[in-house]
Scaffold this active site. Structure first.
Site, PDB file in Angstrom:
ATOM      1  N   ALA A 167      33.372  40.604  48.608  1.00  0.00           N
ATOM      2  CA  ALA A 167      32.966  39.853  48.125  1.00  0.00           C
ATOM      3  C   ALA A 167      34.509  38.771  48.176  1.00  0.00           C
ATOM      4  O   ALA A 167      35.371  39.775  47.694  1.00  0.00           O
ATOM      5  CB  ALA A 167      32.227  40.041  46.663  1.00  0.00           C
ATOM      6  N   ASP A 168      34.088  37.748  47.429  1.00  0.00           N
ATOM      7  CA  ASP A 168      35.457  37.169  46.653  1.00  0.00           C
ATOM      8  C   ASP A 168      35.014  35.845  46.134  1.00  0.00           C
ATOM      9  O   ASP A 168      34.420  35.549  46.315  1.00  0.00           O
ATOM     10  CB  ASP A 168      36.578  36.743  48.297  1.00  0.00           C
ATOM     11  CG  ASP A 168      37.988  36.371  47.743  1.00  0.00           C
ATOM     12  OD1 ASP A 168      38.459  37.177  47.613  1.00  0.00           O
ATOM     13  OD2 ASP A 168      38.441  34.830  47.445  1.00  0.00           O
ATOM     14  N   THR A 169      35.720  35.936  45.133  1.00  0.00           N
ATOM     15  CA  THR A 169      36.152  34.902  43.859  1.00  0.00           C
ATOM     16  C   THR A 169      37.469  33.984  43.635  1.00  0.00           C
ATOM     17  O   THR A 169      38.248  34.782  44.236  1.00  0.00           O
ATOM     18  CB  THR A 169      35.340  35.549  42.655  1.00  0.00           C
ATOM     19  OG1 THR A 169      34.335  36.189  42.381  1.00  0.00           O
ATOM     20  CG2 THR A 169      35.178  34.388  41.589  1.00  0.00           C
TER      21      THR A 169
END
Length: 192
Positions: free
Chosen positions: A72-74
């Site tokens: 995941a990455d934001t």
């Protein structure tokens, strides 16, 4: 490392993502990927976060092909500009000043991989900040919170006082759209 037949791995060192998965009582292991996060401003925010999430999932899934691996990455996007994590106080100040009194978007990309099956998706939430004084911004920076967070803030602790309103999934802003992730895991026949 002996793994269960249907094992879930979180390919992230984020304590927030770890806590979100713990909150829904899914057994998992954390194995941090060693992917260098680089913002490619030629990609749309949606494509960028999914690409970064896939890179993280791939880095771990290659070592554990029979496990379900979540990367995941934001990122934060404002007027077409993508904001990652600040490198210093000045960058944090500049980002928070840019977000002050205005609306921006937070994108969290997720990639689930098991063997050769790859499922990438993203969540998007719109966030509006209160108009912040210089003193408020400097006080928030002194908490230390901005330095490991996209856009220089976290919504779940001291940064909560910066936020006037959100439209969308709160957990996307924290770093993992939990309900969407669970639904996508089920589509991949992961028993929850």
């Amino acid at each position: 490392m002996a793994l269960l037949k249907q094992h879930l791995i979180l390919a992230s060192g984020s304590p927030r993502r770890k806590e979100l998965l713990e909150n829904i009582n899914i057994p998992f292991t954390v194995i941090v990927s060693d992917v260098e996060e680089t913002l490619d401003n030629t990609l749309s925010p949606e494509k960028l976060v999914m690409s970064l999430a896939k890179q993280k999932a791939d880095a771990v899934a290659d070592r554990f092909p029979d496990s379900f691996v979540i990367g995941a990455d934001t990122i934060v996007a404002k007027n077409g500009q993508m904001l990652g994590k600040p490198h210093n106080e000045q960058e944090a100040y500049d980002m928070l000043s840019m977000l002050s009194g205005d609306t921006h978007e937070v994108f969290t990309g997720v990639c689930i991989r098991k063997n050769d099956v790859v499922n990438c998706f993203y969540g998007k939430t719109t966030v509006t900040f209160w108009a912040l004084s210089e003193q408020e911004i400097k006080q928030y920076i002194q908490t230390g919170e901005p330095f490991d967070k996209a856009g220089s803030y976290g919504i779940q602790k001291a940064g909560s006082v910066l936020v006037k309103e959100i439209a969308g999934d709160y957990f996307t802003v924290v770093g993992l759209p939990v309900s969407l992730t669970v639904r996508e895991l089920r589509k991949m026949n992961f028993s929850i």
